[in-house]
Design a protein around this motif. Structure first.
Motif, PDB file in Angstrom:
ATOM      1  N   SER A  32     -35.155 -16.696   1.913  1.00 48.70           N
ATOM      2  CA  SER A  32     -36.872 -15.979   1.959  1.00 48.70           C
ATOM      3  C   SER A  32     -38.257 -17.339   1.907  1.00 48.70           C
ATOM      4  N   LYS A  33     -37.905 -17.574   1.090  1.00 43.20           N
ATOM      5  CA  LYS A  33     -38.746 -18.573   0.907  1.00 43.20           C
ATOM      6  C   LYS A  33     -39.883 -19.873   2.077  1.00 43.20           C
ATOM      7  N   HIS A  34     -40.517 -20.157   2.376  1.00 37.14           N
ATOM      8  CA  HIS A  34     -41.272 -20.629   3.324  1.00 37.14           C
ATOM      9  C   HIS A  34     -40.871 -21.436   3.511  1.00 37.14           C
ATOM     10  N   GLU A  78     -30.009 -21.640  -0.485  1.00 36.12           N
ATOM     11  CA  GLU A  78     -30.660 -21.640  -2.028  1.00 36.12           C
ATOM     12  C   GLU A  78     -30.864 -23.509  -1.967  1.00 36.12           C
ATOM     13  N   GLY A  79     -31.531 -23.370  -3.596  1.00 34.59           N
ATOM     14  CA  GLY A  79     -32.208 -25.135  -3.247  1.00 34.59           C
ATOM     15  C   GLY A  79     -33.830 -25.008  -3.786  1.00 34.59           C
ATOM     16  N   GLY A  80     -33.738 -25.950  -4.720  1.00 41.11           N
ATOM     17  CA  GLY A  80     -35.275 -26.115  -5.475  1.00 41.11           C
ATOM     18  C   GLY A  80     -35.479 -27.414  -5.842  1.00 41.11           C
ATOM     19  N   PHE A  93     -40.323 -25.816  -7.628  1.00 38.79           N
ATOM     20  CA  PHE A  93     -39.675 -24.970  -6.772  1.00 38.79           C
ATOM     21  C   PHE A  93     -38.833 -24.726  -6.195  1.00 38.79           C
ATOM     22  N   SER A  94     -38.733 -23.019  -5.207  1.00 34.32           N
ATOM     23  CA  SER A  94     -37.451 -22.433  -5.124  1.00 34.32           C
ATOM     24  C   SER A  94     -37.479 -22.659  -3.344  1.00 34.32           C
ATOM     25  N   PHE A  95     -36.527 -23.247  -2.699  1.00 32.72           N
ATOM     26  CA  PHE A  95     -36.006 -22.979  -1.293  1.00 32.72           C
ATOM     27  C   PHE A  95     -34.991 -21.866  -0.990  1.00 32.72           C
ATOM     28  N   TYR A 103     -46.143 -11.338 -14.017  1.00 29.11           N
ATOM     29  CA  TYR A 103     -45.190 -10.074 -12.698  1.00 29.11           C
ATOM     30  C   TYR A 103     -45.560 -10.880 -12.233  1.00 29.11           C
ATOM     31  N   THR A 104     -43.705 -11.064 -12.275  1.00 32.11           N
ATOM     32  CA  THR A 104     -43.233 -12.840 -11.892  1.00 32.11           C
ATOM     33  C   THR A 104     -42.044 -12.098 -11.082  1.00 32.11           C
ATOM     34  N   PHE A 105     -41.019 -12.824 -10.477  1.00 32.48           N
ATOM     35  CA  PHE A 105     -39.439 -12.870 -10.201  1.00 32.48           C
ATOM     36  C   PHE A 105     -38.718 -13.091 -11.802  1.00 32.48           C
ATOM     37  N   ILE A 106     -37.526 -12.485 -11.798  1.00 36.61           N
ATOM     38  CA  ILE A 106     -37.384 -12.372 -12.821  1.00 36.61           C
ATOM     39  C   ILE A 106     -36.400 -13.963 -13.147  1.00 36.61           C
ATOM     40  N   ALA A 107     -36.357 -14.989 -13.252  1.00 35.25           N
ATOM     41  CA  ALA A 107     -35.897 -15.999 -12.933  1.00 35.25           C
ATOM     42  C   ALA A 107     -36.571 -16.616 -13.827  1.00 35.25           C
ATOM     43  N   SER A 108     -38.433 -16.198 -13.328  1.00 36.23           N
ATOM     44  CA  SER A 108     -38.870 -16.848 -15.088  1.00 36.23           C
ATOM     45  C   SER A 108     -39.259 -17.059 -15.906  1.00 36.23           C
ATOM     46  N   TYR A 109     -38.754 -16.009 -16.584  1.00 38.74           N
ATOM     47  CA  TYR A 109     -38.227 -15.870 -17.599  1.00 38.74           C
ATOM     48  C   TYR A 109     -36.409 -15.785 -18.656  1.00 38.74           C
ATOM     49  N   ALA A 164     -30.444 -27.499  -7.324  1.00 39.51           N
ATOM     50  CA  ALA A 164     -29.284 -26.447  -6.809  1.00 39.51           C
ATOM     51  C   ALA A 164     -30.731 -24.961  -6.515  1.00 39.51           C
ATOM     52  N   SER A 165     -31.188 -25.056  -7.172  1.00 37.44           N
ATOM     53  CA  SER A 165     -32.149 -23.777  -6.933  1.00 37.44           C
ATOM     54  C   SER A 165     -33.470 -24.090  -7.366  1.00 37.44           C
ATOM     55  N   GLY A 166     -34.578 -23.210  -7.453  1.00 37.36           N
ATOM     56  CA  GLY A 166     -35.919 -22.453  -8.356  1.00 37.36           C
ATOM     57  C   GLY A 166     -35.288 -22.782 -10.021  1.00 37.36           C
ATOM     58  N   THR A 167     -34.492 -21.360 -10.044  1.00 38.23           N
ATOM     59  CA  THR A 167     -33.508 -21.329 -11.104  1.00 38.23           C
ATOM     60  C   THR A 167     -33.396 -22.957 -12.115  1.00 38.23           C
ATOM     61  N   THR A 168     -32.653 -23.722 -11.469  1.00 34.64           N
ATOM     62  CA  THR A 168     -32.095 -24.671 -12.530  1.00 34.64           C
ATOM     63  C   THR A 168     -33.262 -25.758 -12.785  1.00 34.64           C
ATOM     64  N   GLU A 222     -45.422 -25.702 -14.597  1.00 35.67           N
ATOM     65  CA  GLU A 222     -45.596 -24.273 -13.046  1.00 35.67           C
ATOM     66  C   GLU A 222     -44.546 -24.263 -12.563  1.00 35.67           C
ATOM     67  N   ASP A 223     -44.765 -22.759 -12.335  1.00 34.69           N
ATOM     68  CA  ASP A 223     -43.722 -21.825 -11.503  1.00 34.69           C
ATOM     69  C   ASP A 223     -44.451 -21.509 -10.311  1.00 34.69           C
ATOM     70  N   ALA A 224     -43.781 -22.978  -9.896  1.00 36.96           N
ATOM     71  CA  ALA A 224     -44.628 -23.045  -8.187  1.00 36.96           C
ATOM     72  C   ALA A 224     -43.739 -21.862  -7.189  1.00 36.96           C
ATOM     73  N   CYS A 225     -42.732 -21.669  -7.980  1.00 35.66           N
ATOM     74  CA  CYS A 225     -41.188 -21.505  -7.151  1.00 35.66           C
ATOM     75  C   CYS A 225     -42.017 -20.602  -5.685  1.00 35.66           C
ATOM     76  N   GLN A 226     -42.787 -20.004  -5.461  1.00 37.00           N
ATOM     77  CA  GLN A 226     -43.311 -18.710  -4.542  1.00 37.00           C
ATOM     78  C   GLN A 226     -45.095 -20.135  -3.360  1.00 37.00           C
ATOM     79  N   ALA A 227     -44.995 -21.165  -4.543  1.00 34.79           N
ATOM     80  CA  ALA A 227     -46.427 -22.220  -4.350  1.00 34.79           C
ATOM     81  C   ALA A 227     -45.919 -22.939  -3.111  1.00 34.79           C
TER      82      ALA A 227
HETATM   83  C1  LIG Z   1     -41.768 -16.907  -9.183  1.00 35.07           C
HETATM   84  C2  LIG Z   1     -40.463 -17.332  -8.666  1.00 35.07           C
HETATM   85  N1  LIG Z   1     -39.882 -17.976  -9.632  1.00 35.07           N
HETATM   86  C3  LIG Z   1     -37.987 -18.727  -9.664  1.00 35.07           C
HETATM   87  C4  LIG Z   1     -37.709 -18.243  -9.205  1.00 35.07           C
HETATM   88  C5  LIG Z   1     -36.050 -18.603  -8.781  1.00 35.07           C
HETATM   89  O1  LIG Z   1     -35.410 -19.505  -7.215  1.00 35.07           O
HETATM   90  P1  LIG Z   1     -34.398 -19.385  -6.823  1.00 35.07           P
HETATM   91  O2  LIG Z   1     -34.357 -17.727  -6.958  1.00 35.07           O
HETATM   92  O3  LIG Z   1     -34.769 -20.864  -5.948  1.00 35.07           O
HETATM   93  O4  LIG Z   1     -32.944 -19.562  -8.462  1.00 35.07           O
HETATM   94  C6  LIG Z   1     -37.891 -17.619  -7.825  1.00 35.07           C
HETATM   95  C7  LIG Z   1     -37.497 -17.537  -6.230  1.00 35.07           C
HETATM   96  O5  LIG Z   1     -37.214 -16.120  -6.224  1.00 35.07           O
HETATM   97  C8  LIG Z   1     -39.430 -17.379  -7.867  1.00 35.07           C
HETATM   98  O6  LIG Z   1     -40.059 -15.953  -6.672  1.00 35.07           O
END
Ligand SMILES: Cc1ncc(COP(=O)(O)O)c(C=O)c1O
Length: 449
Positions: free
Chosen positions: A232-234, A239-241, A227-229, A131-137, A105-109, A203-208
């Motif tokens: 804003s992603k590439h 929403e998706g992952g 990965f995140s889709f 140094y990351t988006f909050i979802a990583s932790y 459903a998302s990168g977070t999930t 690996e959090d490759a949500c931007q990679a």
């Molecule tokens: C580094 C990083 N990790 C995790 C996420 C979470 O992905 P999502 O927004 O698809 O849940 C994002 C999304 O912005 C992200 O940039």
């Protein structure tokens, strides 16, 4: 402080010979790389370096419209009906050079599922990039584990592998390195430490997407890659992952978990619901959008990479502008942002926020990047919660607080500036606008002091 290294020939190469203005912005030089400007900063009422729009994002290809209408008419909108999700999973696995992919459903999930399946449990500790988006932790906290921040290397914007081992305890069960902005983490030392201490690597490759470390795609180098889709992603679908992996048993467990614990492949038992789970499924329309979006990723990635290298080759010569450190040898970034550091000392101590405002006024979109999130309220909220007090001893939480000091990351948060990825989809002249705008601000720094 650095001195300008632009020669006249380089300046012509940057701007195009015809665009060289007569005004002098480089001290002691009889030329300028500036163009289309009356010489005043746009933030002070002058003409901006750029008025033209940047390439838009996201981009929709109408060719996919009919397949979405057909799917809507079929009434098969969820994962259980229709084959679009498996089709996307196969294509994404192939693109990554991996055996398996699970759409989520998302990168977070994707991250939550991975941590659960790899055995991260309540009371564990997970080493993570700050140094990351909050979802990583957030995903570590939601797993009721302790996010232990490893300091960043300000030069690379990434986790500093030399700082990992000292933070391992008997509770550490995983490392979650983040390839932030799509820059590849040095995975060899991360994996070596993980192997030595029997830790899992998510690996959090949500931007990679398509980023590479030593000629291998990031997200394929640990136990699981996420990965995140998001919009804003590439490869965007609102929403998706996805999770990618090569171990069938682990990927079957991921599938079961993301589908309420229903059996899948080797993941089955004596009773119908043999394992815990949740609903983390993707929907059919998301997969159809992804099947369309994925077609452009190779071309776009090459363009971003080429433009990023060009920008770095020029920006490095402007005093106080430090492009992220590119390590050659089969590495490439994905550039969710093109990052550089702004060192205000070279700009008469003009605060970063003012520099960003001035650059935006020149028609170059940019932003400040991430803050020192290891100090944000959610950490203390978690540590003070009933659950964490039950799970971790008072002395462990005290030491956690004492050790939660990250000088490298603090410096990075102070200095980082990012250009959004769609700017990198322009041509060389567009990149020159970025270079010219930053040069203009540097040359006019006295006006801003
Ligand atoms: C580094 C990083 N990790 C995790 C996420 C979470 O992905 P999502 O927004 O698809 O849940 C994002 C999304 O912005 C992200 O940039």
């Amino acid at each position: 402080m650095k001195t300008h290294k632009f020669t006249r020939r380089q300046a012509i190469a940057v701007s195009g010979a015809g665009a060289i203005a007569t005004m002098t912005y480089w001290p002691n030089k009889a030329f300028s790389i500036l163009k289309n400007t009356d010489g005043k900063l746009a933030v002070n009422g002058g003409s901006p370096v750029r008025n033209k729009a940047w390439p838009g994002w996201p981009v929709w290809d109408n060719e996919a419209n009919q397949s979405i209408i057909d799917m809507l008419n079929s009434g098969q909108w969820w994962r259980g009906g229709g084959g679009h999700i498996p089709e996307f999973e196969q294509q994404y696995a192939e693109l990554m050079g991996m055996k398996r992919c699970l759409a989520t459903a998302s990168g977070t999930t994707a991250l939550l599922i991975s941590l659960h399946v790899l055995g991260v449990d309540a009371g564990d500790e997970v080493l993570v990039s700050p140094y990351t988006f909050i979802a990583s932790y957030n995903v570590i906290l939601l797993s009721k584990a302790l996010p232990v921040f490893i300091d960043s290397d300000p030069e690379t914007f990434l986790i500093n592998p030399d700082k990992i081992e000292e933070r391992i305890t008997e509770r550490t069960s995983a490392i979650l390195p983040v390839h932030i902005y799509g820059l590849p983490v040095e995975m060899d030392p991360v994996n070596a430490i993980a192997k030595k201490h029997k830790l899992k690597v998510v690996e959090d490759a949500c931007q990679a997407w398509m980023a590479e470390y030593k000629n291998k795609k990031v997200g394929t180098l640990g136990d699981l890659g996420c990965f995140s889709f998001q919009n804003s992603k590439h490869i965007p679908t609102g929403e998706g992952g996805a999770i990618v992996g090569n171990d069938d048993e682990i990927m079957d467990k991921c599938h079961s978990f993301h589908n309420c614990g229903r059996p899948f492949g080797t993941s089955r038992g004596e009773t119908p619901y043999h394992t815990r789970g949740s609903n983390r499924r993707m929907q059919q329309f998301q997969a159809l959008m992804l099947l369309s979006q994925i077609k452009r990723i190779k071309k776009d990635s090459d363009k971003r990479f080429e433009n990023a290298l060009y920008l770095s080759s020029k920006l490095k010569d402007i005093p106080g502008i430090v492009p992220y450190k590119f390590v050659p040898g089969g590495n490439r970034g994905a550039y969710y942002m093109y990052p550089f550091r702004y060192q205000k000392e070279a700009f008469n101590d003009i605060p970063k926020e003012k520099f960003i405002k001035a650059l935006n006024a020149e028609g170059i979109r940019c932003s400040a990047g991430y803050g020192p999130q290891n100090t944000y309220g959610l950490i203390e909220e978690a540590l003070n919660s009933k659950g964490y007090k039950r799970l971790f001893s008072e002395s462990r939480l005290k030491r956690y607080r004492e050790e939660n000091i990250l000088p490298g990351n603090d410096q990075l948060c102070k200095e980082a500036v990012g250009l959004p990825q769609n700017l990198l989809l322009g041509d060389t002249k567009d990149m020159d606008d970025i270079i010219n705008a930053i040069s203009k601000i540097y040359e006019h720094r006295d006006e801003m002091s």
